[in-house]
Write a protein that holds these residues in place. Structure first.
Motif, mmCIF file in Angstrom:
data_model
loop_
_atom_site.group_PDB
_atom_site.id
_atom_site.type_symbol
_atom_site.label_atom_id
_atom_site.label_comp_id
_atom_site.label_asym_id
_atom_site.label_seq_id
_atom_site.Cartn_x
_atom_site.Cartn_y
_atom_site.Cartn_z
ATOM 1 N N LEU A 1 0.856 -1.193 0.000
ATOM 2 C CA LEU A 1 0.000 0.000 0.000
ATOM 3 C C LEU A 1 0.888 1.237 0.000
ATOM 4 C CD1 LEU A 1 -2.738 1.518 0.386
ATOM 5 C CD2 LEU A 1 -2.400 1.272 2.834
ATOM 6 N N GLY A 2 0.694 2.085 -0.989
ATOM 7 C CA GLY A 2 1.401 3.364 -1.033
ATOM 8 C C GLY A 2 0.537 4.418 -0.375
ATOM 9 N N LEU A 3 1.046 5.002 0.704
ATOM 10 C CA LEU A 3 0.299 6.059 1.406
ATOM 11 C C LEU A 3 0.914 7.387 0.987
ATOM 12 C CD1 LEU A 3 -1.806 6.844 3.584
ATOM 13 C CD2 LEU A 3 0.006 6.581 5.282
ATOM 14 N N LEU A 4 0.168 8.160 0.225
ATOM 15 C CA LEU A 4 0.711 9.394 -0.335
ATOM 16 C C LEU A 4 0.023 10.605 0.269
ATOM 17 C CD1 LEU A 4 0.654 8.359 -4.104
ATOM 18 C CD2 LEU A 4 2.393 7.854 -2.386
ATOM 19 N N GLY A 5 0.777 11.691 0.325
ATOM 20 C CA GLY A 5 0.193 12.926 0.835
ATOM 21 C C GLY A 5 1.277 13.975 0.945
ATOM 22 N N PRO A 6 0.888 15.243 0.972
ATOM 23 C CA PRO A 6 1.901 16.297 1.099
ATOM 24 C C PRO A 6 2.502 16.294 2.515
ATOM 25 C CG PRO A 6 -0.300 17.218 1.217
ATOM 26 C CD PRO A 6 -0.480 15.765 0.925
ATOM 27 N N ASN A 7 3.532 17.078 2.703
ATOM 28 C CA ASN A 7 4.126 17.182 4.039
ATOM 29 C C ASN A 7 3.076 17.665 5.023
ATOM 30 O OD1 ASN A 7 6.637 16.458 3.093
ATOM 31 N ND2 ASN A 7 7.274 18.564 2.721
ATOM 32 N N GLY A 8 3.047 17.048 6.196
ATOM 33 C CA GLY A 8 2.105 17.475 7.230
ATOM 34 C C GLY A 8 0.709 16.924 7.068
ATOM 35 N N ALA A 9 0.525 16.024 6.112
ATOM 36 C CA ALA A 9 -0.827 15.498 5.872
ATOM 37 C C ALA A 9 -1.236 14.476 6.915
ATOM 38 C CB ALA A 9 -0.905 14.872 4.486
#
Lengths: 334, 284
Positions: A47-55
């Protein structure tokens, strides 16, 4: 291969997160880092958990491995509740955390692996063959007695992952594993992670900012987190397919600048030394007309397909479109 | 409901292996700090030699009539006092700085990923390393000081009881400091203040200075005072150490030792929980 546990892949879930949330502070200063999240990860899946910094990616990972106490919800790892069966749950997990050295730099790679093996409850006789296997696999065997502090960043990161794998845990949590690595190291690293997933069937939860190189190629499934909330959780192919655009992409060999003037309105082009790309609106008649023209001019066709956005494009679209619908698969909420 | 992966509980052998692991790591880091210990070593001896002519001589110092001579008996008592304090110092200071280094490096999070209780893992290696360092420092201090003044300490096995008690009390205080370090990190001033207070008050157990009664009463609540008193009793007075009350009495000594040990384990647990709640376990 030696395992610290007699863990076996059963028909349960590797990771099961139910209503897991974290809020820092109280009252007027309360700041939700992760909103109540339900997520499940079957055995063997990446599972790739993606998000911007601080997400909230790192907070979520740290809650899953028990380093941050949630304010709501529960975590089960390998079926073991993290609160009531902490020791057994911990034996299921290996973790490499972001912004952390993860291993002792004054110690050698060999000493680190022995240390972390014992820390996981293994005996030296169990650790040594496993450590040798890992270090040989990572091309570190010849330098195993050198201090980790003298290694390159890529080598240090390899030792960190080897330490996380020393007891052969079935689940691996990798928070930005390619951060700070040069292109070659990141590539080697990615190939190794891919091998762990495909050949050793590790269940991997991975966060990364290398969306195309790492996430798209490694992850079976992508979850996007924004402001502490998972806004998308779908199999990678399905996610890309859902964002497929209503246009055609034609790829031609060579740099064909002279074609630009002859294309119909609405067409877009991208030309470099080796390849010309043309995007056309989804109009069958227009597509055939352009293909006829290309044939007449002798252009060498490479491919014609429905345009698929890259993961980066989908990611940015999801992040910057406040109205982006939540796309969550059944698997995620199972 | 999901099925659980069949994972055996950790055996006592696994615990012992992990404890040995921490001891080995503690020695490894102590060896890495050997230069620092060698630099500090003369300081301990110098302090014993300088305090010798001054301790308990307040009136003479004020009158300007201090006699700068080294008295064998006084210096012997000072060296004896230094042994438990050195262990206390090594245990608390090394625990603080090594834990801080692990927080800064982020390796502390990996330690907390161990299936073993964190306080066992964090504390035990430091205890063994501090013990070895103390043996070295105490022996060297004894050697250096005895070059300048003959020391008269008659070894008595009864001294093992206050020494063990002092070691356990030091572990308790170091765990309290460790718990606070996990939460607040930058507490070196608190750490130094604790060392200073323990040192000053434990001196009231020695027959070298006169302190007010309130001072003496308060000093019983600190971890090294009765340990020092009991050690003095065993090595210099030939009186039994199994006396219930008074300075160096068994009851105040064991009560403070066990109290600090229990408070240390509790404080470390609370500190770790607070750090996990605040998400600051590996953040500096």
């Amino acid at each position: 291969m030696i395992r610290a546990t007699t863990t076996s892949v059963d028909d349960g879930l590797a990771i099961e997160v139910t209503g897991l949330g974290k809020t820092y502070g109280r009252g007027a200063t309360a700041r939700p880092a992760v909103r109540p999240t339900t997520l499940s990860l079957p055995w063997g899946q990446v599972l790739g958990l993606l998000g911007p910094n601080g997400a909230g990616k790192t907070t979520l990972i740290k809650m899953i491995c028990g380093l941050v106490t949630p304010t709501a919800g529960s975590v089960r790892v390998g079926g073991w509740d993290l609160t009531t069966d902490r020791s057994r749950a911990m034996l299921q997990i290996g973790a490499v955390l972001e912004g952390s050295r993860n291993v002792y730099w004054p110690m050698s790679a060999w000493e680190n692996l022995l240390y972390f093996g014992r820390l996981k409850g293994l005996r030296a006789a169990q650790i040594k063959p496993r450590a040798e296997h890992l270090l040989r696999d990572l091309d570190l065997w010849e330098r195993r007695h050198e201090q980790v502090g003298s290694y390159s960043r890529g080598m240090q990161q390899k030792v960190a992952v080897a330490a996380a794998l020393i007891n052969d845990p079935p689940i691996l949590l990798l928070d930005e594993p390619t951060l700070g690595l040069d292109v070659e190291s990141a590539l080697t690293f990615k190939e190794w992670i891919a091998r762990l997933a495909r050949e050793e069937h590790k269940t991997i939860l991975l966060t990364t900012h290398h969306l195309h190189d790492v996430a798209q190629e490694l992850a079976d499934r992508i979850a996007v987190i924004r402001s502490g909330e998972i806004i998308t959780d779908l199999p990678t192919r399905e996610l890309l397919a859902r964002h497929a655009e209503d246009r055609w992409e034609i790829r031609l060999a060579g740099s064909l600048d002279h074609l630009v003037g002859a294309l119909p309105g609405g067409a877009q082009t991208s030309i470099d030394h080796n390849e010309t790309r043309i995007w056309l609106p989804d109009n069958q008649a227009g597509l055939y007309a352009v293909l006829d023209h290309l044939r007449d001019t002798g252009a060498r066709l490479v491919s014609v397909e429905k345009s698929m956005p890259s993961l980066e494009e989908v990611f940015l679209r999801l992040l910057h479109d406040p109205a982006a619908p939540a796309l969550v698969s059944k698997e995620a909420t199972r | 409901m999901t099925g659980k992966t069949p994972t055996p509980a950790l055996t006592a052998r696994a615990y012992l292996a992990a404890l040995g692991n921490e001891i080995r790591k503690g020695f490894r880091f102590a060896w890495a700090e050997r230069l620092q210990i060698l630099i500090e070593l003369p300081m301990f001896a110098a302090l014993a030699l300088l305090l010798g002519p001054l301790l308990g001589q307040g009136n003479r110092i004020v009158n300007g009539s201090t006699t700068w001579t080294l008295d064998s008996h006084t210096t012997s008592i000072l060296v004896m006092w230094f042994v438990p304090f050195t262990f206390f110092y090594m245990q608390v200071v090394k625990m603080f700085w090594r834990l801080l280094a692990e927080i800064q490096a982020g390796t502390i999070e990996q330690v907390f990923l161990s299936p073993l209780p964190a306080w066992v893992v964090v504390a035990v290696g430091r205890v063994a390393a501090a013990f070895l360092e103390t043996l070295f420092v105490a022996a060297s201090t004894y050697g250096i000081v005895s070059i300048f003044v003959p020391l008269q300490i008659e070894w008595n096995a009864a001294a093992l009881l206050p020494l063990l008690s002092g070691a356990l009390g030091a572990i308790g205080v170091s765990l309290m400091i460790a718990g606070a370090t996990l939460v607040w990190q930058r507490i070196q001033l608190v750490n130094d203040a604790v060392l200073m207070v323990v040192m000053i008050f434990s001196a009231s157990a020695l027959p070298l200075i006169t302190v007010p009664s309130w001072w003496s009463e308060i000093s019983h609540f600190l971890p090294l005072t009765d340990v020092t008193g009991s050690l003095y009793r065993a090595l210099f007075t030939h009186q039994p150490v199994l006396v219930a009350w008074g300075m160096g009495g068994l009851v105040p000594m064991l009560a403070t030792t066990l109290g600090y040990l229990a408070a240390g384990i509790l404080a470390f647990g609370l500190g770790a929980r607070a750090a996990k709640r605040h998400g600051t376990l590996g953040r500096y």
